[in-house]
Design an enzyme around this catalytic site. Structure first.
Site, PDB file in Angstrom:
ATOM      1  N   CYS A   1      -4.591  32.388 -49.945  1.00 11.65           N
ATOM      2  CA  CYS A   1      -5.670  33.044 -49.199  1.00 11.65           C
ATOM      3  C   CYS A   1      -5.119  34.330 -48.604  1.00 11.65           C
ATOM      4  O   CYS A   1      -3.960  34.661 -48.792  1.00 11.65           O
ATOM      5  CB  CYS A   1      -6.156  32.168 -48.054  1.00 11.65           C
ATOM      6  SG  CYS A   1      -6.762  30.553 -48.569  1.00 11.65           S
TER       7      CYS A   1
ATOM      8  N   GLY B   1      -1.922  28.984 -47.668  1.00 10.01           N
ATOM      9  CA  GLY B   1      -0.897  28.152 -48.289  1.00 10.01           C
ATOM     10  C   GLY B   1      -1.317  26.712 -48.424  1.00 10.01           C
ATOM     11  O   GLY B   1      -2.494  26.382 -48.282  1.00 10.01           O
TER      12      GLY B   1
END
Ligand code: AMP
Length: 492
Positions: A8, A110
């Site tokens: 992201c 993550g």
């Protein structure tokens, strides 16, 4: 089931009168890191306000009032990439938690590898979760910590989560940014001329708001920013640098620097090495697949002494094909996205450079496009090694079943994509091309998806991984040197 946070983009700013607007701009430059959802949480020093929704950033904040309402001089924002099945608004970040004594805005980039174990323990202990995302775990750990200050509670929580992460945590007057003990996911600190501080997944987000790079936030570090400035502390000494190689290969923008290395330059170098390792003696031209492999293709052409041409054109208005949940839609997506330039490729023997092969869909489709456009031969050259192992630290390299290189030999892949020849970059070539120089395994790169050497362990995924190894993976593992052989298991 795989955890639900993947690669992201995060952005945070402190001490700027237009904090939420700048966060919007910063996130806009990180949109390539995730198109599924976006959101911003801002604080005016007392109250935190947030807005998030599914879709591209510009869709989420199409109504500008939504931004105007996010008042205050500090903010955090997130663009989300996730695998299929998890696209509910509940999982879009930043999360905003309101407690009787404080509010917390939280973003995560993550993947945790012990989220399942932690979550089960927390639930047994009475915790209630609102989302299916890993991210919520952190806030429960913070709230349960016996430490005195918020900062110490956060550090205590960070020591319990395992995997690849950067977190941004916003409270009414402070922004915290944390990087995992391997530095798997990047985070950088910047500063504007007016004295505002920025943290972001990539340096391109600092550039876009006119800021200056200050420094990388490194493995195991926590940056603490208030309107008086920033401090950096280590929350653990137990660190080992292992930056995701796929950040350089595919994820990041070419104008970003990761750990001081420009992404375009790294890709171009890998292309040059690829030309040496995997030449295509009778080729006429070299082409790249826009956008992520253009840098590598230009390097290949330069080193091979061949013309670098525009053989494929991308329609910039179609979202990434990978995002589509089914194979049929993905194939349709590739067709809408790319066109071959007949006048360039017709009658030519073409070297087509791409950055990676995951399922093989893109390469197969492009070879067909090029041949339909009259290319005489198509030699596919991939500027990374075979993606043979699933990633557990937050790049969406799916399950073993979907990875073509875990299931087919190079010759079988060549046949599947219908190329005249196929060659991959070696692992050494990738490490040399990127050019990190830490005195640790793989010079500071995480090569997990190429070699199955998991620098941060596997925890909850150990059994899934070990039970599903294919013959190709087993053979690879038996023949290659490893540094991180301990497969650490979770507690369930
Ligand atoms: P595939 O069509 O499944 O072989 O996917 C390969 C293409 O997806 C390559 O052209 C890459 O540019 C891109 N790609 C590689 N890794 C990822 C990833 N983790 N997420 C999304 N796209 C990716």
């Amino acid at each position: 089931m795989r955890s639900l946070n993947e690669e992201c983009g995060v952005f945070g700013i402190v001490n700027h009168p237009d904090a939420s607007n700048l966060t919007y701009f910063g996130l806009h430059s990180l949109q390539h890191r995730g198109q599924e959802g976006a959101g911003i949480v801002a604080t005016d020093g007392e109250k935190l306000r947030g807005y998030r929704d599914l879709g591209l950033l510009s869709e989420v904040f199409a109504d500008k009032e939504k931004l105007v309402n996010l008042k205050g001089d500090s903010a955090v924002g997130h663009v989300r990439y996730a695998t299929s099945g998890s696209n509910s608004i509940q999982n879009i970040q930043p999360f905003l938690f309101n407690f009787y004594d404080m509010s917390v805005g939280l973003c995560h980039n993550g993947n945790l590898i012990n989220a399942k174990t932690l979550r089960r323990k927390l639930e047994e202990d009475g915790a209630i979760f609102h989302s299916s995302s890993d991210t919520e775990v952190l806030v429960h750990l913070i709230r349960r910590s016996k430490e005195e200050t918020f900062k110490d509670k956060l550090k205590d929580a960070l020591l319990q989560v395992k995997g690849g992460f950067t977190y941004l945590v916003l409270i009414k007057d402070t922004l915290y940014g944390a990087v995992d003990p391997n530095g798997l996911r990047p985070l950088v600190l910047g500063k504007t001329k007016t004295g505002a501080y920025i943290v972001a997944s990539e340096t391109c987000a600092i550039d876009v708001v006119g800021g200056e790079f200050v420094r990388n936030i490194e493995a195991g570090e926590l940056v603490i920013i208030t309107k008086d400035g920033y401090t950096i502390e280590k929350y653990t000494e137990d660190t080992l640098v292992s930056i995701a190689a796929m950040e350089y290969v595919y994820f990041s923008r070419p104008d970003s620097d990761i750990a001081g290395i420009n992404v375009h330059t790294a890709r171009k170098n890998t292309g040059k090495i690829l030309a040496k390792e995997q030449p295509a003696p009778n080729a006429d031209i070299v082409i790249g697949v826009p956008n992520s492999s253009l840098s590598a293709a230009s390097g290949y052409a330069e080193a091979a002494g061949l013309p670098y041409e525009m053989g494929l054109v991308k329609n910039q208005y179609v979202a990434r094909t990978f995002i589509q949940p089914t194979q049929e839609l993905r194939e349709q997506g590739v067709r809408m996205k790319l066109s071959a330039v007949k006048g360039v490729v017709a009658g030519k023997s073409v070297v087509m450079v791409d950055d990676s092969i995951v399922r093989g869909t893109t390469s197969a489709r492009i070879v067909t496009l090029l041949k339909e456009a009259g290319a005489k031969e198509v030699h596919v050259r991939i500027a990374s090694p075979r993606l043979m192992f699933p990633s557990f630290y937050g790049i969406d390299i799916s399950t073993t079943k979907e990875l073509i290189a875990a299931n087919k030999t190079i010759e079988e892949i060549r046949e599947y994509i219908n190329a005249d020849s196929l060659g991959f970059l070696s692992e050494e070539g990738l490490i040399e091309g990127i050019g990190l120089n830490y005195d640790v395994p793989y010079k500071g790169l995480c090569m997990e998806c190429f070699n199955g050497d998991y620098s941060a362990g596997l925890y909850d995924y150990a059994d899934e991984y070990l039970d599903n190894l294919t013959d190709i993976q087993k053979e690879y593992l038996a023949n290659n040197k490893r540094y991180f052989d301990d497969i650490v298991k979770g507690e369930n």
